[in-house]
Scaffold this motif. Structure first.
Motif, PDB file in Angstrom:
ATOM      1  N   GLY A   2      44.441  34.623  38.691  1.00 32.44           N
ATOM      2  CA  GLY A   2      45.039  33.354  39.078  1.00 32.44           C
ATOM      3  C   GLY A   2      44.582  32.200  38.200  1.00 32.44           C
ATOM      4  O   GLY A   2      45.383  31.330  37.833  1.00 32.44           O
ATOM      5  N   ASN A  25      52.659  37.864  41.892  1.00 33.93           N
ATOM      6  CA  ASN A  25      52.190  38.997  41.085  1.00 33.93           C
ATOM      7  C   ASN A  25      53.289  40.063  41.052  1.00 33.93           C
ATOM      8  O   ASN A  25      53.297  40.994  41.844  1.00 33.93           O
ATOM      9  CB  ASN A  25      50.901  39.577  41.688  1.00 33.93           C
ATOM     10  CG  ASN A  25      49.713  38.656  41.505  1.00 33.93           C
ATOM     11  OD1 ASN A  25      49.692  37.819  40.612  1.00 33.93           O
ATOM     12  ND2 ASN A  25      48.718  38.785  42.369  1.00 33.93           N
ATOM     13  N   THR A  48      44.559  35.521  44.027  1.00 32.42           N
ATOM     14  CA  THR A  48      45.313  34.901  42.936  1.00 32.42           C
ATOM     15  C   THR A  48      45.614  33.446  43.265  1.00 32.42           C
ATOM     16  O   THR A  48      45.463  32.557  42.407  1.00 32.42           O
ATOM     17  CB  THR A  48      46.617  35.668  42.694  1.00 32.42           C
ATOM     18  OG1 THR A  48      46.327  37.033  42.381  1.00 32.42           O
ATOM     19  CG2 THR A  48      47.402  35.056  41.545  1.00 32.42           C
ATOM     20  N   PHE A  98      41.390  39.426  40.866  1.00 33.42           N
ATOM     21  CA  PHE A  98      42.615  38.657  41.079  1.00 33.42           C
ATOM     22  C   PHE A  98      42.352  37.159  41.043  1.00 33.42           C
ATOM     23  O   PHE A  98      43.245  36.377  40.680  1.00 33.42           O
ATOM     24  CB  PHE A  98      43.271  39.073  42.396  1.00 33.42           C
ATOM     25  CG  PHE A  98      44.058  40.357  42.289  1.00 33.42           C
ATOM     26  CD1 PHE A  98      45.320  40.364  41.703  1.00 33.42           C
ATOM     27  CD2 PHE A  98      43.529  41.547  42.741  1.00 33.42           C
ATOM     28  CE1 PHE A  98      46.041  41.541  41.589  1.00 33.42           C
ATOM     29  CE2 PHE A  98      44.247  42.731  42.634  1.00 33.42           C
ATOM     30  CZ  PHE A  98      45.511  42.734  42.054  1.00 33.42           C
TER      31      PHE A  98
END
Length: 574
Positions: A70, A443, A455, A66
């Motif tokens: 990001g 997300n 993220t 994640f």
């Protein structure tokens, strides 16, 4: 640029692969440690040492996945994600799924055992080729390099093919045999990065034959083709039709706001759409879609992005007599509630004059009346003392979900970034926040709670606007990704605030129809109450901690700190 020859084919191949990715413009790598992937890891570290890559290291592969997501979202560029074999690969699956459904480019490189060690119970060995199924655009399963001539050329070709396919996630599964790495060094100041190291080596035979399924196209869900006709530049003409509304979901972008203005149509833009602003914005769209003389007057819906934050929008599209045009975005699937969408197009252009201002104006005025202001306006005839008492009471007032999202919204400026977790708070924000042109991310490809802090960290590390990244999450979303708080030695600590609205569990499930009649089991299996000490977690991971019990304390906390900070905001359950 030609590095010294390596005694390990794994290292020579890894350097050539990363060299070509760098030559093609890839600049970010996230990796998790591991033995089988050591050649890739050491090569990435060397490329960072000479200033040709930005490298982030995370011990938890789900966090790393994640984080890479990001970074890719913020930089709008592919990011390389490197892991070792075994469960490390499986831990990437949530991030790969989110990237697949959101159209985020990730280049997943996983190390593996040679084919001779597969299927015999060898340690840390599982069936990695195809592990992500149709969630990747393409998969390569590459046999181990052996040091034969031409392997660097094959590595460079593999990088080119992977980058070309990376409209979403792609998967390179690279088998490595021992020796798994050997020492090498890159020049400290390369004269130029115009050619691959493969170009300096003699051409010869390609890589040994890979195992079956070396390059496999992902079988993504079929996308319906648009009907109607398009203009010469490939866009679909939107003629004026009375009763048109524009819907903007996640990834819609500013084009949705432009089209709403050009049509003179109400703009029903979710807070994460990138179009939540402008004169036609209707914040209270949920209420109005169910109201007489508003929702019942809609005849056509133009959809940008992926709407996920209401039941009213898909219900509208599934009504009889509604024409729906969906403008495609980066997702692998088309948005098509009830299979009732009339046509899918790649882009639109508005033809003709806009609707009379009364159509959108009625929606906007009604929305403003419904939303109102959470603060009571001061009485201009009241004496100064009464006004001061009113102001003091407001500062001391407890924080509600509405005042929390509004405070975070006020504190966020165009040079900042805002990340919203999948909780009640994002829905509250979508219901009440006025228009503002700031960068908001969530997300929403699969709308899961996992990976939100990771993220946000990826976005914070990659933002070049020198602002603050704020992640607004619920307590369960925070705890689900608490491992993201760990910064290893030498890892950059960005400007980020994680604001935790703590109501002690999953209160989003209070909205379920069964909540009032499910009995005591509801608390344990859905609400999942928790009492984890967030202040102690902040201290353990080295984050600054602030607690905001009042609206005044919240405003101070949101503007006080520049480094990694957790702001805990206690909230009532109901």
């Amino acid at each position: 640029m030609t590095p010294p020859r390596s005694e390990a084919p794994a290292t020579t191949f890894s350097v050539a692969l990363l060299e070509e990715f760098v030559r093609l413009g890839v600049r970010d790598v996230v990796l998790g440690p591991g033995s089988r992937s050591q050649a890739l890891a050491l090569a990435a570290a060397e490329f960072e040492r000479v200033g040709r890559l930005r490298l982030r290291v995370r011990i938890d592969e789900r966090v790393g996945g994640f984080l890479a997501l990001g970074i890719a979202v913020e930089t709008v560029a592919p990011v390389i994600l490197i892991t070792t074999s075994g469960t490390a690969v499986a831990n990437l699956h949530p991030a790969v799924l989110e990237a697949h459904h959101s159209g985020v480019p990730l280049i997943v490189i996983t190390a593996d055992r040679p084919d001779s060690l597969r299927g015999i119970g060898s340690n840390q060995t599982t069936e990695q080729p195809g592990i992500f199924g149709s969630a990747v655009r393409r998969t390569w399963d590459v046999a181990p390099p052996t040091g034969r001539p031409g392997e660097t050329d094959a590595a460079a070709a593999l990088a080119r093919d992977a980058l070309a396919a990376a409209t979403g996630p792609v998967h390179l599964n690279l088998a490595f045999a021992e020796p798994l790495s050997s020492p090498f060094a890159l020049p400290d100041a390369p004269a130029k990065v115009a050619t691959s190291i493969a170009d300096t080596l003699p051409a010869a035979a390609p890589l040994p034959e890979p195992v079956e399924g070396n390059a496999v196209e992902a079988q993504s869900p079929s996308r319906a083709s648009g009907d109607g006709f398009s203009s010469g530049d490939g866009t679909f003409p939107l003629h004026q039709v009375p009763g048109t509304v524009v819907v903007a979901g996640t990834l819609a972008g500013p084009r949705a706001e432009e089209v709403a203005r050009e049509l003179g149509a109400p703009l029903l833009a979710e807070v994460t759409s990138g179009a939540h602003y402008g004169p036609n914005l209707v914040v209270a769209y949920r209420d109005l879609l169910n109201a007489a003389n508003f929702g019942d007057r809609v005849s056509r819906v133009i959809v940008f992005g992926h709407p996920t934050l209401s039941r009213e929008v898909p219900a509208l599209i599934q009504r009889d007599g509604i024409e729906t045009v969906v403008v495609r975005h980066g997702s692998a699937e088309d948005y098509n509630p009830g299979h009732r969408v009339s046509r899918f197009v790649e882009a639109v252009t508005v033809v003709g004059e806009p609707e009379p201002p009364s159509w959108a104006g009625r929606w906007v005025s009604a929305s403003r009346a419904l939303i109102g202001d959470v603060d009571t306006a001061p009485d201009i005839d009241a004496d100064a003392g009464a006004h001061a008492k009113s102001e003091l009471a407001a500062v001391r007032a407890e924080v509600t979900r509405r005042t929390l999202v509004e405070a975070v919204w006020r504190a966020t400026w165009p040079h900042d970034r805002l990340v919203l977790g999948a909780s009640r708070l994002i829905r509250e924000a979508d219901k009440v926040l006025s228009g503002k042109r700031i960068t908001v991310h969530a997300n929403r490809g699969l709308a899961g709670i996992d990976g939100t802090i990771s993220t946000a960290l990826g976005i914070a590390l990659s933002s070049t606007d020198r602002g603050t990244t704020r992640a607004l999450v619920g307590d369960l979303t925070f705890l689900h990704d608490v491992g993201a708080l760990l910064f290893g030695e030498g890892e950059e600590r960005p400007r980020i605030q994680v604001i935790v609205g703590n109501d002690g569990g999953g209160t989003i499930f209070d909205a379920l129809e069964v909540a009032e009649s499910a009995g005591p089991g509801f608390e344990r299996v859905l609400y999942t109450p928790q009492r984890a000490p967030i202040e102690a977690l902040a201290a353990a991971y080295g984050w600054e901690y602030r607690r905001a019990d009042s609206r005044g304390q919240l405003d101070q906390a949101l503007t006080a700190s520049a480094g990694p900070t957790i702001v805990e905001v206690p909230l009532p359950r109901r």
